[in-house]
Scaffold this motif. Structure first.
Motif, PDB file in Angstrom:
ATOM      1  N   ARG A 167       0.828  -1.208   0.000  1.00  0.00           N
ATOM      2  CA  ARG A 167       0.000   0.000   0.000  1.00  0.00           C
ATOM      3  C   ARG A 167       0.863   1.259   0.000  1.00  0.00           C
ATOM      4  O   ARG A 167       0.435   2.319  -0.481  1.00  0.00           O
ATOM      5  N   ASP A 168       2.088   1.148   0.499  1.00  0.00           N
ATOM      6  CA  ASP A 168       3.006   2.296   0.484  1.00  0.00           C
ATOM      7  C   ASP A 168       3.347   2.733  -0.939  1.00  0.00           C
ATOM      8  O   ASP A 168       3.754   3.873  -1.158  1.00  0.00           O
ATOM      9  N   CYS A 169       3.209   1.809  -1.903  1.00  0.00           N
ATOM     10  CA  CYS A 169       3.551   2.123  -3.290  1.00  0.00           C
ATOM     11  C   CYS A 169       2.425   2.821  -4.033  1.00  0.00           C
ATOM     12  O   CYS A 169       2.611   3.223  -5.188  1.00  0.00           O
ATOM     13  N   LEU A 170       1.277   2.947  -3.402  1.00  0.00           N
ATOM     14  CA  LEU A 170       0.120   3.563  -4.042  1.00  0.00           C
ATOM     15  C   LEU A 170      -0.260   4.799  -3.244  1.00  0.00           C
ATOM     16  O   LEU A 170      -0.709   4.696  -2.106  1.00  0.00           O
ATOM     17  N   PRO A 171      -0.059   5.993  -3.792  1.00  0.00           N
ATOM     18  CA  PRO A 171      -0.332   7.224  -3.036  1.00  0.00           C
ATOM     19  C   PRO A 171      -1.745   7.247  -2.457  1.00  0.00           C
ATOM     20  O   PRO A 171      -2.719   6.856  -3.111  1.00  0.00           O
ATOM     21  N   GLY A 172      -1.827   7.678  -1.201  1.00  0.00           N
ATOM     22  CA  GLY A 172      -3.128   7.815  -0.558  1.00  0.00           C
ATOM     23  C   GLY A 172      -3.656   6.569   0.114  1.00  0.00           C
ATOM     24  O   GLY A 172      -4.769   6.584   0.648  1.00  0.00           O
ATOM     25  N   HIS A 173      -2.868   5.482   0.126  1.00  0.00           N
ATOM     26  CA  HIS A 173      -3.334   4.234   0.722  1.00  0.00           C
ATOM     27  C   HIS A 173      -2.637   3.910   2.039  1.00  0.00           C
ATOM     28  O   HIS A 173      -2.753   2.784   2.528  1.00  0.00           O
ATOM     29  N   GLY A 174      -1.918   4.867   2.605  1.00  0.00           N
ATOM     30  CA  GLY A 174      -1.323   4.647   3.915  1.00  0.00           C
ATOM     31  C   GLY A 174      -0.062   3.805   3.863  1.00  0.00           C
ATOM     32  O   GLY A 174       0.566   3.639   2.814  1.00  0.00           O
ATOM     33  N   THR A 175       0.306   3.245   5.023  1.00  0.00           N
ATOM     34  CA  THR A 175       1.543   2.481   5.143  1.00  0.00           C
ATOM     35  C   THR A 175       1.315   1.234   5.984  1.00  0.00           C
ATOM     36  O   THR A 175       0.467   1.220   6.883  1.00  0.00           O
TER      37      THR A 175
END
Length: 572
Positions: A167-175
């Motif tokens: 999810r870190d690789c997709l902006p806006g999806h948190g960590t």
């Protein structure tokens, strides 16, 4: 020679004849879909997801209903798939809570001493390619030594990502890292430090001035490091490679499947005149989910369904290419998932995982939903069409299957746990060679499956189970993944026992009081575990803390670090 012609008169030996009668050995196209559930495909019972390409493959080939991933997580499962060996044998099974690589600049990876089916195929004249996700390491001592790269394991061509799509690789999806950080050893330290400082400020507890300053400094450093890591993670870890070069950093996920499908088609077109092995390792449907504009919003199951339907489109495009190049009859096609769906992944209150059908739980557990994966094999004119095999098989079985079909020798200096699939696929035998299967949770033996000879029972015994409580969102759901260490599992004495032939959903555990054969089954399984243990050797743990942490000198960077490692060299 006369004997070979007699064999060729029998339909059962068609595959052997293709290799032995002066003909070419088959080509191979293997699809591994990331985190796909066994209940996500129409051919496995889904009535609301559109998967026509994979459903057609199943109608034209064999569907394996008890196909078992050798591990319930990406890294160890993929190591087993490529080598035909339990991941504990190669050191690709973690001994702490971490069971996969999550940082590109770590030093662990699939050891070069391991033999993959790609390496043996290449030695026998095959052109080999890996398109998509690797997740088995990258560098050892420098940021360009590529010691764990696909090139070091038999793949001529690589186009994909070295770790996994987080999810870190997709902006806006948190960590994912705050959650992992607090569950690592000493991960709660900063929380305790901060709490102590607040209580001291409120006058609840008294702490010396030096201790306050030291604690405050420690808390600030820990939080600053975590914040810096989270902020820089996409630039440092989310990159796309073509062979040994980083061509996009960070990558844009939206059109990744489209680009990788195009790359796979071009590989097939370039190698239509020679034997080839294509391993298409999909980045979808791992979270964070994405789909290209052509598929976004089309399915009945939100973004997850969109991603599944895009994967099916991609499979269809590659099969169309085989047809166009008149290669279908000479190609063994195989489709599977690396493990079950990620049921615990939740973002903004929305569950992102797939469907396990009637099976319990999902990814990161050894319940059936975590390791029983969809599998299809098609080889027109050789493998019977529209056939279903209900015997236990494994993703490790592809190694010996490829080795025999290309005419290579099976390595004799190591244990090979997979079994050649062709006798089952051709109908030469009705029983699987897998009498026992050993299910590891990272490096811990979690469960054992036993399919006794001359019996329809398939016994499965758990020595411990994850704290999996979806009904109240605790246990695995609290951490977004099921861990294997003692604080996250429940040990059973006596062990839990299920008969999967009668209870495939693992709903009714058996015990000495309600199962007359319990003691006999336990004794047989423990004897098998003892024999299995004798075949294990000590190997370096590739997923140790030292091997998974960030090493700045191993960091791939497509531009100057002062330019934040950014580039766009590979646009559609």
């Amino acid at each position: 020679m006369k004997f070979l012609w007699i064999l060729c008169a029998s339909h059962l030996f068609t595959a052997a004849c293709r290799v032995s009668r002066g003909g070419k050995p088959p080509n191979f196209v293997f699809f591994v879909i990331d985190d796909l559930g066994i209940g996500d495909l129409g051919c496995f019972g889904n009535t609301t997801m559109r998967t026509p390409a994979m459903d057609k493959l199943a109608a034209e080939g064999v569907k394996l209903t008890q196909h078992i991933a050798a591990a319930p997580l990406c890294t160890p499962s993929r190591a087993a798939f490529l080598t035909g060996r339990y991941p504990i044998r190669s050191g690709m099974a973690g001994r702490t809570i971490l069971g996969v690589f999550i940082i590109a600049a770590s030093s662990g990876g699939l050891p070069t001493e391991e033999v993959t089916f790609a390496k043996l195929a290449k030695q026998h004249g095959y052109s080999t390619a890996l398109i998509g996700k690797w997740h088995l390491g990258l560098n050892c001592e420098r940021n360009d030594d590529l010691c764990h790269h696909p090139h070091s394991h038999g793949f001529d061509h690589f186009y994909g990502i070295p770790i996994t799509h987080l999810r870190d690789c997709l902006p806006g999806h948190g960590t994912i890292f705050i959650n992992i950080f607090v569950h690592l050893p000493y991960g709660h330290l900063w929380i305790w430090v901060a709490t102590a400082l607040v209580l001291h400020a409120l006058g609840v507890i008294a702490v010396s001035r030096k201790a306050v300053l030291a604690a405050a400094f420690l808390a600030v450093v820990l939080l600053a490091c975590l914040l810096l890591f989270v902020l820089t993670f996409p630039d440092l870890n989310c990159f796309l490679m073509r062979n040994g070069e980083v061509v996009e950093q960070p990558y844009t996920s939206e059109n990744l499947t489209q680009k990788m499908t195009r790359e796979a088609v071009q590989f097939l077109e370039r190698n239509a005149g020679r034997p080839f092995l294509l391993f298409f390792s999909f980045i979808q449907v791992h979270t964070a989910l994405f789909a290209s504009p052509a598929f976004k919003g089309r399915s009945k199951h939100g973004l997850y369904g969109d991603a599944v339907e895009e994967v099916d489109w991609s499979v269809g495009k590659i099969i169309e290419t085989l047809d166009r190049l008149k290669l279908s009859d000479d190609t063994l096609v195989y489709v599977t998932s690396d493990n079950g769906p990620h049921l615990e992944e939740v973002s903004d209150g929305e569950m992102y995982g797939g469907f396990s059908g009637i099976y319990r739980a999902g990814k990161s557990t050894n319940w059936e939903g975590g390791i029983r994966v969809p599998a299809i094999a098609r080889w027109p004119g050789v493998i019977p069409a529209n056939k279903q095999i209900d015997e236990p098989t494994s993703n490790m079985d592809l190694f010996p299957t490829v080795v025999k079909l290309v005419g290579a020798a099976t390595p004799e200096d190591r244990e090979i746990d997979g079994r050649d699939l062709m006798p089952l696929l051709l109908g030469q035998v009705e029983r699987s060679e897998h009498e026992f299967m050993f299910h590891y949770c990272n490096a811990h033996l979690n469960a054992v499956r036993w399919h006794p000879a001359n019996s329809t029972s398939i016994w499965k015994m758990f020595f411990f189970t994850p704290n999996f409580y979806p009904e109240n969102s605790t246990g695995c759901f609290h951490t977004h993944i099921c861990f294997c260490t003692k604080e996250y599992v429940t040990y059973h004495d006596p062990p839990l026992l299920f008969d999967l032939s009668k209870d495939p959903s693992e709903s009714n555990p058996l015990n000495p009081e309600n199962e007359p054969l319990y003691k006999d089954v336990l004794r047989s399984i423990r004897e098998a575990v003892a024999r299995h243990s004798l075949t294990l050797t000590n190997v370096p743990n590739q997923l140790s803390l030292v091997n998974v942490v960030w090493n700045p000198w191993l960091q791939p960077c497509c531009s100057s670090p002062f330019q934040l490692c950014r580039c766009e060299k590979d646009q559609m």
